[in-house]
Design a protein around this motif. Structure first.
Motif, PDB file in Angstrom:
ATOM      1  N   ALA A  14       7.877  -6.521 -62.974  1.00  0.00           N
ATOM      2  CA  ALA A  14       7.650  -5.197 -62.167  1.00  0.00           C
ATOM      3  C   ALA A  14       8.814  -5.449 -61.000  1.00  0.00           C
ATOM      4  O   ALA A  14       8.854  -6.326 -60.440  1.00  0.00           O
ATOM      5  N   HIS A  15       9.158  -3.965 -60.636  1.00  0.00           N
ATOM      6  CA  HIS A  15       9.861  -4.077 -59.365  1.00  0.00           C
ATOM      7  C   HIS A  15      10.023  -2.382 -58.912  1.00  0.00           C
ATOM      8  O   HIS A  15       9.825  -1.638 -59.868  1.00  0.00           O
ATOM      9  N   THR A  16      10.652  -2.286 -57.756  1.00  0.00           N
ATOM     10  CA  THR A  16      10.901  -1.070 -57.397  1.00  0.00           C
ATOM     11  C   THR A  16      12.584  -1.233 -57.341  1.00  0.00           C
ATOM     12  O   THR A  16      13.085  -2.134 -57.152  1.00  0.00           O
ATOM     13  N   LEU A  17      13.271   0.183 -57.091  1.00  0.00           N
ATOM     14  CA  LEU A  17      14.580   0.077 -56.972  1.00  0.00           C
ATOM     15  C   LEU A  17      15.143   1.199 -56.522  1.00  0.00           C
ATOM     16  O   LEU A  17      14.794   2.400 -56.556  1.00  0.00           O
ATOM     17  N   HIS A  18      15.657   1.196 -55.134  1.00  0.00           N
ATOM     18  CA  HIS A  18      16.338   2.345 -54.253  1.00  0.00           C
ATOM     19  C   HIS A  18      17.632   2.546 -54.665  1.00  0.00           C
ATOM     20  O   HIS A  18      18.655   1.989 -54.655  1.00  0.00           O
ATOM     21  N   ARG A  19      17.799   3.819 -55.384  1.00  0.00           N
ATOM     22  CA  ARG A  19      19.026   4.306 -55.828  1.00  0.00           C
ATOM     23  C   ARG A  19      18.983   5.648 -55.724  1.00  0.00           C
ATOM     24  O   ARG A  19      18.084   6.512 -55.524  1.00  0.00           O
ATOM     25  N   THR A  20      20.210   6.193 -56.137  1.00  0.00           N
ATOM     26  CA  THR A  20      20.437   7.745 -55.883  1.00  0.00           C
ATOM     27  C   THR A  20      20.178   8.461 -57.262  1.00  0.00           C
ATOM     28  O   THR A  20      19.944   9.373 -57.142  1.00  0.00           O
ATOM     29  N   VAL A  21      20.558   7.773 -58.425  1.00  0.00           N
ATOM     30  CA  VAL A  21      20.349   8.360 -59.558  1.00  0.00           C
ATOM     31  C   VAL A  21      19.001   7.953 -60.244  1.00  0.00           C
ATOM     32  O   VAL A  21      18.715   6.734 -59.936  1.00  0.00           O
ATOM     33  N   ASP A  22      18.397   8.872 -60.904  1.00  0.00           N
ATOM     34  CA  ASP A  22      16.574   8.272 -61.345  1.00  0.00           C
ATOM     35  C   ASP A  22      16.065   7.766 -60.045  1.00  0.00           C
ATOM     36  O   ASP A  22      15.633   7.065 -60.372  1.00  0.00           O
ATOM     37  N   ALA A  23      16.319   8.503 -58.953  1.00  0.00           N
ATOM     38  CA  ALA A  23      15.555   8.164 -57.765  1.00  0.00           C
ATOM     39  C   ALA A  23      14.143   7.980 -57.916  1.00  0.00           C
ATOM     40  O   ALA A  23      13.381   6.989 -57.390  1.00  0.00           O
ATOM     41  N   VAL A  24      13.282   8.838 -58.308  1.00  0.00           N
ATOM     42  CA  VAL A  24      12.017   8.983 -58.164  1.00  0.00           C
ATOM     43  C   VAL A  24      11.322   8.083 -59.239  1.00  0.00           C
ATOM     44  O   VAL A  24      10.422   7.182 -58.642  1.00  0.00           O
ATOM     45  N   ARG A  27      11.946   4.318 -57.642  1.00  0.00           N
ATOM     46  CA  ARG A  27      11.159   3.976 -56.400  1.00  0.00           C
ATOM     47  C   ARG A  27       9.836   3.460 -56.800  1.00  0.00           C
ATOM     48  O   ARG A  27       9.288   3.063 -56.027  1.00  0.00           O
ATOM     49  N   ARG A  28       9.208   4.065 -57.718  1.00  0.00           N
ATOM     50  CA  ARG A  28       7.849   3.788 -58.015  1.00  0.00           C
ATOM     51  C   ARG A  28       7.885   2.200 -58.801  1.00  0.00           C
ATOM     52  O   ARG A  28       8.833   1.924 -59.372  1.00  0.00           O
ATOM     53  N   ILE A  29       6.783   1.666 -58.669  1.00  0.00           N
ATOM     54  CA  ILE A  29       6.806   0.494 -59.368  1.00  0.00           C
ATOM     55  C   ILE A  29       6.742   0.658 -61.110  1.00  0.00           C
ATOM     56  O   ILE A  29       5.834   1.485 -61.275  1.00  0.00           O
ATOM     57  N   HIS A  30       7.682  -0.107 -61.606  1.00  0.00           N
ATOM     58  CA  HIS A  30       7.751   0.003 -62.908  1.00  0.00           C
ATOM     59  C   HIS A  30       8.084  -1.332 -63.411  1.00  0.00           C
ATOM     60  O   HIS A  30       8.568  -2.197 -62.742  1.00  0.00           O
ATOM     61  N   GLY A  31       7.970  -1.359 -64.909  1.00  0.00           N
ATOM     62  CA  GLY A  31       8.239  -2.849 -65.492  1.00  0.00           C
ATOM     63  C   GLY A  31       9.162  -2.771 -66.674  1.00  0.00           C
ATOM     64  O   GLY A  31       9.512  -1.753 -67.126  1.00  0.00           O
ATOM     65  N   HIS A  32       9.628  -3.972 -66.599  1.00  0.00           N
ATOM     66  CA  HIS A  32      10.413  -4.052 -67.918  1.00  0.00           C
ATOM     67  C   HIS A  32      10.195  -5.448 -68.637  1.00  0.00           C
ATOM     68  O   HIS A  32       9.693  -6.283 -68.194  1.00  0.00           O
TER      69      HIS A  32
END
Length: 129
Positions: A14-24, A27-32
């Motif tokens: 899991a991780h978060t990522l600060h970006r401008t596209v698909d930002a919301v 920025r939430r914790i999500h996994g892959h």
């Protein structure tokens, strides 16, 4: 003759990522589910007939895999933002000392179609043609 030998492995994280596209959502914790592959290139040993024993390679991979699998990537030391690019670099850095013939690392998320490949072309570990 030069051979290329590859080994695949999977890790969940899991991780978060600060970006401008698909930002919301980013920025939430999500996994892959990540699929990774490393590739070695060189000449097999005349004694063993192997470029490198895959059992040994799997042991080295398992050490790096355990640092990532079921972890919150934002907290993994020396990873930086949990991008595919940084994951490739992290895996490469963790393995190249033990696998000097390492020439490529790829990390992909098949569910979203994303993939990154770090390829080391003609550097010290690729033993020039």
């Amino acid at each position: 003759m030069k051979y290329e030998l590859s080994q695949k492995f999977i890790f969940e994280a899991a991780h978060t990522l600060h970006r401008t596209v698909d930002a919301v959502g980013s920025r939430r914790i999500h996994g892959h589910t990540y699929h990774a592959e490393i590739t070695l290139r060189g000449e097999p040993s005349q004694a063993s007939g192997m470029l490198q024993d895959l059992g040994d390679v799997r042991q080295k991979i398992e050490r790096v895999r355990n640092e990532l699998d079921h972890h919150f990537l934002d907290e993994v030391p020396n990873l930086g933002p949990a991008t595919l690019e940084n994951l490739c670099k992290y895996i490469y850095t963790g393995l190249v000392v033990h696998c000097p013939d390492l020439i490529a690392v790829s990390v992909e998320r098949p569910s979203s179609g994303d993939k990154c490949v770090l390829r080391m072309n003609n550097l010290q570990n690729s033993n020039s043609n």
